[in-house]
Design a protein around this motif. Structure first.
Motif, PDB file in Angstrom:
ATOM      1  N   GLN A   8       0.828  -1.197   0.000  1.00  0.00           N
ATOM      2  CA  GLN A   8       0.000   0.000   0.000  1.00  0.00           C
ATOM      3  C   GLN A   8       0.871   1.259   0.000  1.00  0.00           C
ATOM      4  N   ALA A   9       1.997   1.237   0.723  1.00  0.00           N
ATOM      5  CA  ALA A   9       2.908   2.378   0.748  1.00  0.00           C
ATOM      6  C   ALA A   9       3.487   2.629  -0.631  1.00  0.00           C
ATOM      7  N   VAL A  10       3.828   1.540  -1.332  1.00  0.00           N
ATOM      8  CA  VAL A  10       4.355   1.676  -2.689  1.00  0.00           C
ATOM      9  C   VAL A  10       3.291   2.249  -3.623  1.00  0.00           C
ATOM     10  N   THR A  11       2.062   1.714  -3.512  1.00  0.00           N
ATOM     11  CA  THR A  11       0.967   2.201  -4.358  1.00  0.00           C
ATOM     12  C   THR A  11       0.716   3.693  -4.148  1.00  0.00           C
ATOM     13  N   ASP A  12       0.701   4.114  -2.880  1.00  0.00           N
ATOM     14  CA  ASP A  12       0.496   5.539  -2.572  1.00  0.00           C
ATOM     15  C   ASP A  12       1.615   6.395  -3.139  1.00  0.00           C
ATOM     16  N   ALA A  13       2.842   5.904  -3.001  1.00  0.00           N
ATOM     17  CA  ALA A  13       3.998   6.656  -3.495  1.00  0.00           C
ATOM     18  C   ALA A  13       3.946   6.792  -5.007  1.00  0.00           C
ATOM     19  N   LEU A  14       3.646   5.702  -5.712  1.00  0.00           N
ATOM     20  CA  LEU A  14       3.605   5.757  -7.175  1.00  0.00           C
ATOM     21  C   LEU A  14       2.496   6.699  -7.663  1.00  0.00           C
TER      22      LEU A  14
ATOM     23  N   ALA B 100       2.528  14.382  -9.597  1.00  0.00           N
ATOM     24  CA  ALA B 100       3.388  15.565  -9.503  1.00  0.00           C
ATOM     25  C   ALA B 100       3.547  16.195 -10.882  1.00  0.00           C
ATOM     26  N   THR B 101       3.247  17.493 -10.977  1.00  0.00           N
ATOM     27  CA  THR B 101       3.309  18.176 -12.278  1.00  0.00           C
ATOM     28  C   THR B 101       4.495  19.130 -12.397  1.00  0.00           C
TER      29      THR B 101
ATOM     30  N   LEU C 179       7.336  17.359  -7.040  1.00  0.00           N
ATOM     31  CA  LEU C 179       8.055  16.084  -6.922  1.00  0.00           C
ATOM     32  C   LEU C 179       8.976  16.086  -5.713  1.00  0.00           C
ATOM     33  N   LYS C 180       9.537  17.252  -5.397  1.00  0.00           N
ATOM     34  CA  LYS C 180      10.381  17.345  -4.205  1.00  0.00           C
ATOM     35  C   LYS C 180       9.572  17.060  -2.941  1.00  0.00           C
ATOM     36  N   THR C 181       8.354  17.576  -2.907  1.00  0.00           N
ATOM     37  CA  THR C 181       7.474  17.324  -1.758  1.00  0.00           C
ATOM     38  C   THR C 181       7.116  15.845  -1.659  1.00  0.00           C
ATOM     39  N   VAL C 182       6.845  15.217  -2.819  1.00  0.00           N
ATOM     40  CA  VAL C 182       6.524  13.784  -2.836  1.00  0.00           C
ATOM     41  C   VAL C 182       7.721  12.964  -2.346  1.00  0.00           C
ATOM     42  N   ARG C 183       8.916  13.338  -2.768  1.00  0.00           N
ATOM     43  CA  ARG C 183      10.105  12.586  -2.346  1.00  0.00           C
ATOM     44  C   ARG C 183      10.268  12.624  -0.833  1.00  0.00           C
ATOM     45  N   LEU C 184      10.056  13.782  -0.235  1.00  0.00           N
ATOM     46  CA  LEU C 184      10.166  13.882   1.215  1.00  0.00           C
ATOM     47  C   LEU C 184       9.122  13.019   1.918  1.00  0.00           C
ATOM     48  N   ALA C 185       7.908  12.983   1.337  1.00  0.00           N
ATOM     49  CA  ALA C 185       6.809  12.243   1.975  1.00  0.00           C
ATOM     50  C   ALA C 185       6.984  10.733   1.857  1.00  0.00           C
ATOM     51  N   HIS C 186       7.592  10.244   0.762  1.00  0.00           N
ATOM     52  CA  HIS C 186       7.648   8.798   0.506  1.00  0.00           C
ATOM     53  C   HIS C 186       9.055   8.222   0.486  1.00  0.00           C
TER      54      HIS C 186
END
Length: 368
Positions: free
Chosen positions: A23-29, A35-36, A41-48
């Protein structure tokens, strides 16, 4: 002491549950795909991928497992983190490509387009008037002399026969330089340059001394604490008031126009004797005092305009500078440059001259 728990099941640890990891992988992907921009994308990287992300927390739990369980849990978490890392790398490459393509379009430069010319500035009219006055006297064979703006009190006052009790030496008229008793002032006129010239050169002397001077006046329509003036000095054998009058007539005709004459009105100045105020005929009304049936605004209906002060150099001033008064005499005069500018071009407010608005200077062009 009991041995290690070889029956410990990593699945029972919530963070290491296969479904939780998937589920963590699915959310991250999903977040990566959504991310546009690179900032998104930087925010996503920090979160996942950050220290507090679900997969990072799961990776920490592996260290607490018994040896027999670490390999399988580590493989499962490592593969999950690898999938997320690869997705981030691919998305970043795609977003960077989009950014570069957008920049090429948005920041494209058409080299065939005519470049707009940057508007030219303008020389300040004070500089133009100063140079014009200097040119007039240089053409008559005079020299230009300059001196420091921070001046010795002796040169600014004592050498010019201005006594210790003279009003000009009070703080409401002069800027004195601290500490008290330093003997330094911001020069109140360019006359100290005349004294310096007489101390350094033997007569005959024909010099014009232009420069900036300082008085404790408030800035208003006709006054400013910092202004410019020029003073003339002649020391030679046989100099009289007639030479002064002829010099002033030649000067005003060159500056204000042919046919303009001067007159001298008796006055008192400590550094000249006899002394006189300099007036010149109004160049607007021609000296009649009337313009278009009304009183001339430039001269106030008198037909004359006051320019400055003048006179024969006081013998005390000559002796203070080491000049032989039995052989030599001289004359001096002083006029304000701002005043000449205001009179010559009908400038009504001193603020226009000193505030530095280029639109004011542009009215005069490059020659005045």
């Amino acid at each position: 002491m009991s041995g290690p728990n070889t029956q410990y099941d990593p699945v029972e640890v919530a963070a290491l549950d296969p479904e939780a990891i998937e589920q963590a992988v699915t959310d991250a992907l999903a977040a990566i795909a959504a991310a546009t921009t690179l900032e998104d994308l930087k925010t996503v990287r920090l979160a996942h991928q950050g220290e507090k992300s679900p997969l990072a927390l799961a990776n920490r739990e592996i260290g607490a497992l018994p040896p027999s369980a670490k390999a399988e849990a580590g493989k499962r978490v490592g593969q999950a983190r690898g999938r997320v890392g690869q997705a981030l790398k691919e998305r970043q490459a795609a977003l960077e490509t989009e950014r570069d393509e957008r920049i090429l379009v948005e920041e494209a430069v058409d080299v065939t387009v005519r470049v707009p010319r940057r508007p030219l500035g303008a020389r300040h009219p004070i500089s133009l008037v100063s140079e014009r006055v200097e040119d007039i006297f240089v053409s008559m064979g005079w020299e230009i002399a300059e001196g420091p703006e921070l001046e010795a009190e002796w040169l600014n006052f004592d050498a010019l026969n201005i006594g210790a009790d003279h009003p000009a030496r009070q703080e409401q008229d002069t800027f004195f330089v601290e500490p008290a008793g330093s003997g330094l002032v911001l020069r109140t006129h360019t006359s100290p340059v005349q004294v310096r010239t007489m101390l350094e050169h033997e007569p005959p002397i024909y010099v014009l001394c232009p420069g900036k001077v300082f008085r404790t006046d408030d800035l208003d329509a006709t006054h400013t604490p910092v202004f410019h003036q020029f003073e003339g000095l002649v020391v030679d054998e046989g100099i009289t008031m007639a030479h002064l009058k002829g010099t002033l007539d030649a000067f005003v005709q060159r500056l204000f126009g042919d046919g303009i004459e001067t007159r001298l009105r008796p006055n008192y100045f400590p550094f000249t004797e006899p002394s006189a105020e300099i007036d010149c005929r109004c160049w607007v009304c021609g000296g009649s005092g009337v313009l278009d049936g009304q009183s001339c605004r430039t001269c106030g209906g008198t037909g004359w305009i006051e320019l400055g002060g003048s006179g024969m150099v006081n013998q005390r001033v000559l002796r203070a500078a080491g000049v032989d008064t039995d052989r030599y005499s001289g004359f001096a005069f002083g006029l304000g440059i701002e005043r000449s500018l205001m009179l010559r071009h009908n400038v009504g407010d001193m603020h226009d001259i000193v505030e530095g608005d280029v639109r004011f200077s542009q009215q005069f062009g490059m020659e005045i």
